[in-house]
Design a protein around this motif. Structure first.
Motif, PDB file in Angstrom:
ATOM      1  N   MET A   1      -5.785 113.648 -27.676  1.00  0.00           N
ATOM      2  CA  MET A   1      -5.408 114.261 -26.401  1.00  0.00           C
ATOM      3  C   MET A   1      -4.015 114.875 -26.481  1.00  0.00           C
ATOM      4  O   MET A   1      -3.777 115.988 -25.994  1.00  0.00           O
ATOM      5  N   VAL A   2      -3.090 114.163 -27.113  1.00  0.00           N
ATOM      6  CA  VAL A   2      -1.717 114.669 -27.237  1.00  0.00           C
ATOM      7  C   VAL A   2      -1.681 115.899 -28.137  1.00  0.00           C
ATOM      8  O   VAL A   2      -1.051 116.915 -27.799  1.00  0.00           O
ATOM      9  N   ALA A   3      -2.349 115.827 -29.286  1.00  0.00           N
ATOM     10  CA  ALA A   3      -2.329 116.954 -30.225  1.00  0.00           C
ATOM     11  C   ALA A   3      -3.012 118.179 -29.633  1.00  0.00           C
ATOM     12  O   ALA A   3      -2.537 119.312 -29.808  1.00  0.00           O
ATOM     13  N   ALA A   4      -4.131 117.967 -28.935  1.00  0.00           N
ATOM     14  CA  ALA A   4      -4.823 119.098 -28.310  1.00  0.00           C
ATOM     15  C   ALA A   4      -3.952 119.743 -27.239  1.00  0.00           C
ATOM     16  O   ALA A   4      -3.907 120.983 -27.111  1.00  0.00           O
ATOM     17  N   SER A   5      -3.254 118.924 -26.453  1.00  0.00           N
ATOM     18  CA  SER A   5      -2.354 119.467 -25.418  1.00  0.00           C
ATOM     19  C   SER A   5      -1.190 120.217 -26.052  1.00  0.00           C
ATOM     20  O   SER A   5      -0.784 121.287 -25.563  1.00  0.00           O
ATOM     21  N   ALA A   6      -0.639 119.653 -27.140  1.00  0.00           N
ATOM     22  CA  ALA A   6       0.457 120.336 -27.826  1.00  0.00           C
ATOM     23  C   ALA A   6      -0.014 121.679 -28.392  1.00  0.00           C
ATOM     24  O   ALA A   6       0.737 122.672 -28.361  1.00  0.00           O
ATOM     25  N   LEU A   7      -1.250 121.704 -28.914  1.00  0.00           N
ATOM     26  CA  LEU A   7      -1.797 122.978 -29.397  1.00  0.00           C
ATOM     27  C   LEU A   7      -1.923 123.968 -28.248  1.00  0.00           C
ATOM     28  O   LEU A   7      -1.614 125.160 -28.396  1.00  0.00           O
ATOM     29  N   GLY A   8      -2.362 123.474 -27.081  1.00  0.00           N
ATOM     30  CA  GLY A   8      -2.451 124.359 -25.917  1.00  0.00           C
ATOM     31  C   GLY A   8      -1.094 124.904 -25.517  1.00  0.00           C
ATOM     32  O   GLY A   8      -0.962 126.102 -25.189  1.00  0.00           O
ATOM     33  N   LEU A   9      -0.071 124.075 -25.558  1.00  0.00           N
ATOM     34  CA  LEU A   9       1.281 124.556 -25.240  1.00  0.00           C
ATOM     35  C   LEU A   9       1.737 125.588 -26.256  1.00  0.00           C
ATOM     36  O   LEU A   9       2.405 126.579 -25.901  1.00  0.00           O
ATOM     37  N   MET A  10       1.411 125.389 -27.529  1.00  0.00           N
ATOM     38  CA  MET A  10       1.795 126.341 -28.561  1.00  0.00           C
ATOM     39  C   MET A  10       1.135 127.701 -28.333  1.00  0.00           C
ATOM     40  O   MET A  10       1.765 128.752 -28.476  1.00  0.00           O
ATOM     41  N   VAL A  11      -0.149 127.661 -27.966  1.00  0.00           N
ATOM     42  CA  VAL A  11      -0.900 128.908 -27.784  1.00  0.00           C
ATOM     43  C   VAL A  11      -0.529 129.588 -26.475  1.00  0.00           C
ATOM     44  O   VAL A  11      -0.289 130.804 -26.433  1.00  0.00           O
ATOM     45  N   TRP A  12      -0.481 128.811 -25.391  1.00  0.00           N
ATOM     46  CA  TRP A  12      -0.332 129.409 -24.064  1.00  0.00           C
ATOM     47  C   TRP A  12       1.098 129.401 -23.545  1.00  0.00           C
ATOM     48  O   TRP A  12       1.390 130.095 -22.560  1.00  0.00           O
ATOM     49  N   GLY A  13       1.974 128.613 -24.179  1.00  0.00           N
ATOM     50  CA  GLY A  13       3.353 128.579 -23.690  1.00  0.00           C
ATOM     51  C   GLY A  13       4.006 129.948 -23.644  1.00  0.00           C
ATOM     52  O   GLY A  13       4.473 130.384 -22.575  1.00  0.00           O
ATOM     53  N   PRO A  14       4.058 130.679 -24.776  1.00  0.00           N
ATOM     54  CA  PRO A  14       4.651 132.018 -24.723  1.00  0.00           C
ATOM     55  C   PRO A  14       3.891 132.974 -23.812  1.00  0.00           C
ATOM     56  O   PRO A  14       4.480 133.807 -23.112  1.00  0.00           O
TER      57      PRO A  14
ATOM     58  N   LEU B   1       5.722 108.805 -23.660  1.00  0.00           N
ATOM     59  CA  LEU B   1       6.772 109.359 -24.517  1.00  0.00           C
ATOM     60  C   LEU B   1       6.407 110.768 -24.980  1.00  0.00           C
ATOM     61  O   LEU B   1       7.281 111.627 -25.139  1.00  0.00           O
ATOM     62  N   PHE B   2       5.134 111.010 -25.171  1.00  0.00           N
ATOM     63  CA  PHE B   2       4.702 112.353 -25.564  1.00  0.00           C
ATOM     64  C   PHE B   2       4.730 113.317 -24.374  1.00  0.00           C
ATOM     65  O   PHE B   2       4.873 114.524 -24.561  1.00  0.00           O
ATOM     66  N   VAL B   3       4.560 112.786 -23.167  1.00  0.00           N
ATOM     67  CA  VAL B   3       4.730 113.628 -21.977  1.00  0.00           C
ATOM     68  C   VAL B   3       6.154 114.177 -21.948  1.00  0.00           C
ATOM     69  O   VAL B   3       6.377 115.369 -21.699  1.00  0.00           O
ATOM     70  N   ALA B   4       7.118 113.303 -22.242  1.00  0.00           N
ATOM     71  CA  ALA B   4       8.519 113.745 -22.265  1.00  0.00           C
ATOM     72  C   ALA B   4       8.763 114.730 -23.402  1.00  0.00           C
ATOM     73  O   ALA B   4       9.463 115.747 -23.230  1.00  0.00           O
ATOM     74  N   ALA B   5       8.186 114.460 -24.572  1.00  0.00           N
ATOM     75  CA  ALA B   5       8.374 115.361 -25.715  1.00  0.00           C
ATOM     76  C   ALA B   5       7.786 116.728 -25.441  1.00  0.00           C
ATOM     77  O   ALA B   5       8.382 117.766 -25.780  1.00  0.00           O
ATOM     78  N   ALA B   6       6.610 116.758 -24.823  1.00  0.00           N
ATOM     79  CA  ALA B   6       5.993 118.043 -24.493  1.00  0.00           C
ATOM     80  C   ALA B   6       6.787 118.776 -23.422  1.00  0.00           C
ATOM     81  O   ALA B   6       6.848 120.024 -23.417  1.00  0.00           O
ATOM     82  N   GLY B   7       7.396 118.021 -22.516  1.00  0.00           N
ATOM     83  CA  GLY B   7       8.244 118.665 -21.512  1.00  0.00           C
ATOM     84  C   GLY B   7       9.418 119.381 -22.147  1.00  0.00           C
ATOM     85  O   GLY B   7       9.787 120.496 -21.732  1.00  0.00           O
ATOM     86  N   ALA B   8      10.021 118.766 -23.164  1.00  0.00           N
ATOM     87  CA  ALA B   8      11.112 119.426 -23.874  1.00  0.00           C
ATOM     88  C   ALA B   8      10.608 120.680 -24.578  1.00  0.00           C
ATOM     89  O   ALA B   8      11.306 121.709 -24.645  1.00  0.00           O
ATOM     90  N   ALA B   9       9.387 120.621 -25.121  1.00  0.00           N
ATOM     91  CA  ALA B   9       8.828 121.785 -25.809  1.00  0.00           C
ATOM     92  C   ALA B   9       8.583 122.942 -24.844  1.00  0.00           C
ATOM     93  O   ALA B   9       8.892 124.107 -25.156  1.00  0.00           O
ATOM     94  N   ILE B  10       8.035 122.651 -23.654  1.00  0.00           N
ATOM     95  CA  ILE B  10       7.754 123.728 -22.698  1.00  0.00           C
ATOM     96  C   ILE B  10       9.053 124.309 -22.157  1.00  0.00           C
ATOM     97  O   ILE B  10       9.119 125.494 -21.785  1.00  0.00           O
TER      98      ILE B  10
END
Length: 707
Positions: A178-191, A226-235
């Motif tokens: 779930m975390v990796a899939a969400s991170a992939l989504g942020l990578m693709v859709w973030g920009p 903890l990954f919610v916080a890490a992804a928040g920093a990424a976004i």
């Protein structure tokens, strides 16, 4: 006129030869994947616990499916694991279609494993697509494929380090997917979210979806926060305008869901997922030692990702920009670093296990795959030879790790004997008339058609606290505040009473149990059987349960109608017996003696026990003559199996007719002697202890003459 680059001047044969060289370096990683697939595939259909807490998750799912709370006050009927309920809730939902079973639970984990591997490949492919923009004719696909397989080899090679934790019926693999899939989504859709026009460009529903999945990860396992916080920093870096939507979404689901669930359970949800954890031992030495553990096993992932970070940093400093694939690599390197810290945090907790590092292995695999492509891109800008050197160094390191970390899947695959042992155990439980208590594997009772009870780990979680009771607030030191628990939180309602009242016809536990509430066990129950490997299925993953005993209520042992009691040893004195030496004491003993393991398998209150004075004591007890008036003499014998400890049946002149010994066990077993040819003769029993070594004692009880 533009000069053709080196790749365009290569012949078709040279290009294929170069591609084959890169892919050759990926073969060790591919072999690791084969080992992983073989182990996972062969374990999937096993009908019993692969890991001792696996069946407990099925108990959670069963309660959810039947509308029962999974966060009630602790009782012998049920205590939850100290985790959030997302995983068993998913099993319960799938169970409405496929049934709640080991197969359903493991299928979720297996699909999560596959999903993580797909993400590794997807990241390598997307990094390749970004890198080849400036060099569309370069040999990118074999580099990306080799990087993906090399990274996947890191993940697969971690399977034995964690005793095969990936595919069991527990939440770890689901969470990291779930975390990796969400991170992939942020990578693709973030920009791309910068193009959103929803609410003035402050909301992109794809980012909201990623935030929702990440927040739901907390309800699969607490470390998800903890990954919610890490992804928040990424976004924040990818598109800072999405931060409010991200925070609102994740906060509403995470905090709102926690508040709602806690309210519905009268506060017990928070007690289980947080407060009990705070009363367990946490050691800072384990935190720092965790980094050393990871370095010892997976230095390659750290070196490859670390070296790529250095190269990217130098490149960015010189060129004043990132390589085209560099942003993606930095994202995954960030998550890799966070995952290593999360693993170290997980290992600080009492009774934690190496499964805490599963996220680090997944993100290490992804970051390594992306790093190979980024190194190739940077090397390409410098020159073909630089590209070859950088890619070769990274792929060779990954290949060397996968080759050196080869492992044997058979160690993690239960055998046909294990399956047969489980079948025998369940059948034994099924044949019992009343309820059974199997706290180490409660789902086995369910398979036998018996009521479910709580798991032994849960009992330990709520009773083994540090400190047991909080001191008054004024006595607590700053920084060492004791977390108060609700009333009834430190006792397991019904356990002590159930043992005292002999509520269960069978209890399966170890011979020694430290918890105070198990102390009535030896006063109300007696071990009747030790579960050997032929009687207890193994758990090849994690903590392996061994040394269990089948305990039965202490009740008189009734002989059959066609039998008469010759000796039952219920009297404190032995009328007519000739006793020599100190081993037999003054007569029958009441169970075990000082410094002796629990004795079982005998009837009534007393038995003959030559452990008076320990194994070093010797002695002989000879019975008066009695007449053979049946076909069989039945007796129960335990203790040592050496020649110097034995039960003898002698004739009137002292000739030995039959001999029996123990089996190096304190549990007496039944012995039958065919005495039909001795009909009418006078015989006597001799209990002989001539041994002074280990297992130098004898146990005897219930001598019956069967007609």
């Amino acid at each position: 006129m533009q000069q053709p680059d080196a790749d365009s001047r290569l012949s078709k044969f040279d290009r294929w030869l170069t591609a084959a060289f890169w892919l050759l370096l990926a073969l060790p990683g591919l072999r690791q994947l084969g080992l992983l697939a073989g182990a996972v595939g062969r374990r999937f259909g096993y009908g019993y616990d692969l890991e001792w807490m696996e069946g407990g998750n099925l108990t959670h799912a069963w309660r959810i499916a039947n509308g029962l709370s999974v966060y009630p006050p602790p009782s012998v009927d049920f205590i939850p694991y100290l985790y959030t309920p997302g995983y068993p809730a998913l099993i319960a939902a799938l169970g409405s279609i496929f049934g709640i079973s080991y197969g359903t639970a493991r299928a979720v984990s297996n699909l999560a494993i596959l999903g993580c591997l797909v993400i590794v490949g997807t990241v390598a492919y997307r990094s390749m697509q970004a890198a080849r923009v400036s060099e569309p004719d370069g040999l990118w696909w074999p580099i990306a494929a080799a990087g993906a397989l090399g990274g996947a080899g890191i993940y697969a090679s971690g399977y034995p380090w964690m005793d095969g934790w990936y595919d069991i019926g527990r939440a770890d693999s689901l969470l990291i997917f779930m975390v990796a899939a969400s991170a992939l989504g942020l990578m693709v859709w973030g920009p791309k979210s910068k193009e959103s026009t929803t609410l003035g460009g402050w909301v992109d529903w794809r980012i909201v979806g990623c935030a929702a999945v990440l927040a739901l990860g907390f309800f699969v396992k607490q470390t998800g926060v903890l990954f919610v916080a890490a992804a928040g920093a990424a976004i924040l870096v990818l598109n800072w305008r999405m931060v409010p939507a991200y925070v609102v979404t994740s906060g509403t689901i995470g905090l709102g869901g926690t508040y709602l669930y806690n309210t519905l359970t009268d506060g017990w949800f928070w007690t289980y997922i947080y407060q009990y954890h705070q009363r367990h031992t946490n050691e800072s030495e384990r935190f720092w030692g965790a980094f050393e553990k990871f370095w010892d096993k997976f230095p390659t992932a750290l070196v490859v990702v670390g070296a790529a970070l250095v190269v990217v940093g130098v490149y960015a400093a010189v060129r004043r920009r990132l390589p085209r694939s560099g942003g993606q690599f930095l994202l995954w390197a960030w998550f890799f670093g966070v995952a290593v810290v999360v693993g170290a945090v997980g290992l600080t907790t009492q009774w934690s296990y190496l499964n805490a590092f599963i996220p680090a292995l997944v993100f290490g695999a992804i970051a390594s795959a992306a790093g190979v492509v980024t190194l190739a891109e940077i090397g390409r800008e410098i020159g073909p030879r630089s590209q070859t050197a950088l890619v070769f160094a990274a792929l060779a390191a990954l290949a060397a790790h996968s080759h050196e970390a080869l492992w044997e899947p058979d160690k993690f695959v239960p055998t046909a004997q294990d399956q047969a042992a489980g079948d025998r155990l369940v059948e034994t439980l099924r044949e019992v008339d009343g309820p059974v208590f199997v706290p180490y594997s409660p789902w086995y009772a369910h398979l036998a058609g018996k009521p479910l009870h709580t798991h032994k780990m849960s009992i330990t979680d709520v009773t083994n606290l540090s400190p047991r009771h909080c001191p008054p607030p004024e006595e607590q030191k700053p920084g060492e505040e004791c977390v108060w628990l609700p009333d009834r939180a430190t006792e397991v309602v019904g356990l002590k009473e159930g043992l005292q009242e002999k509520r269960w016809d069978i209890v399966i536990l170890k011979p020694y149990n430290r918890e105070a509430m198990f102390r009535p066990l030896e006063r109300s129950y007696r071990p009747s059987l030790k579960l050997t490997d032929e009687m207890m299925p193994s758990q090849p993953t994690g903590y392996e349960v061994r040394g269990l005993r089948v305990w039965r209520p202490i009740r008189p042992m009734e002989p059959p109608e066609n039998a008469r009691v010759v000796f039952d040893f219920e009297s404190t004195r032995l009328q007519g017996w000739n006793i020599r030496g100190r081993a037999w004491g003054r007569g029958p003993a009441r169970g075990k003696l000082a410094r002796q393991m629990p004795v079982g398998g005998f009837g009534g209150d007393r038995l003959m026990n030559s452990y008076h004075g320990g194994d070093k004591a010797t002695g002989t007890a000879v019975s008066p003559l009695f007449e053979v008036d049946g076909n069989e003499l039945v007796l129960r014998v335990g203790g040592g199996k050496g020649d110097k400890v034995r039960v003898e049946l002698r004739d009137a002149r002292g000739k030995v007719l039959f001999t029996a010994r123990g089996e190096n066990s304190e549990i007496l077993r039944e012995v039958r002697w065919d005495v039909s040819e001795l009909e009418g003769q006078k015989v006597r029993l001799a209990l002989v202890d001539e041994s002074t070594g280990g297992w130098g004692h004898l146990l005897v009880d219930e001598v019956w003459m069967v007609r």
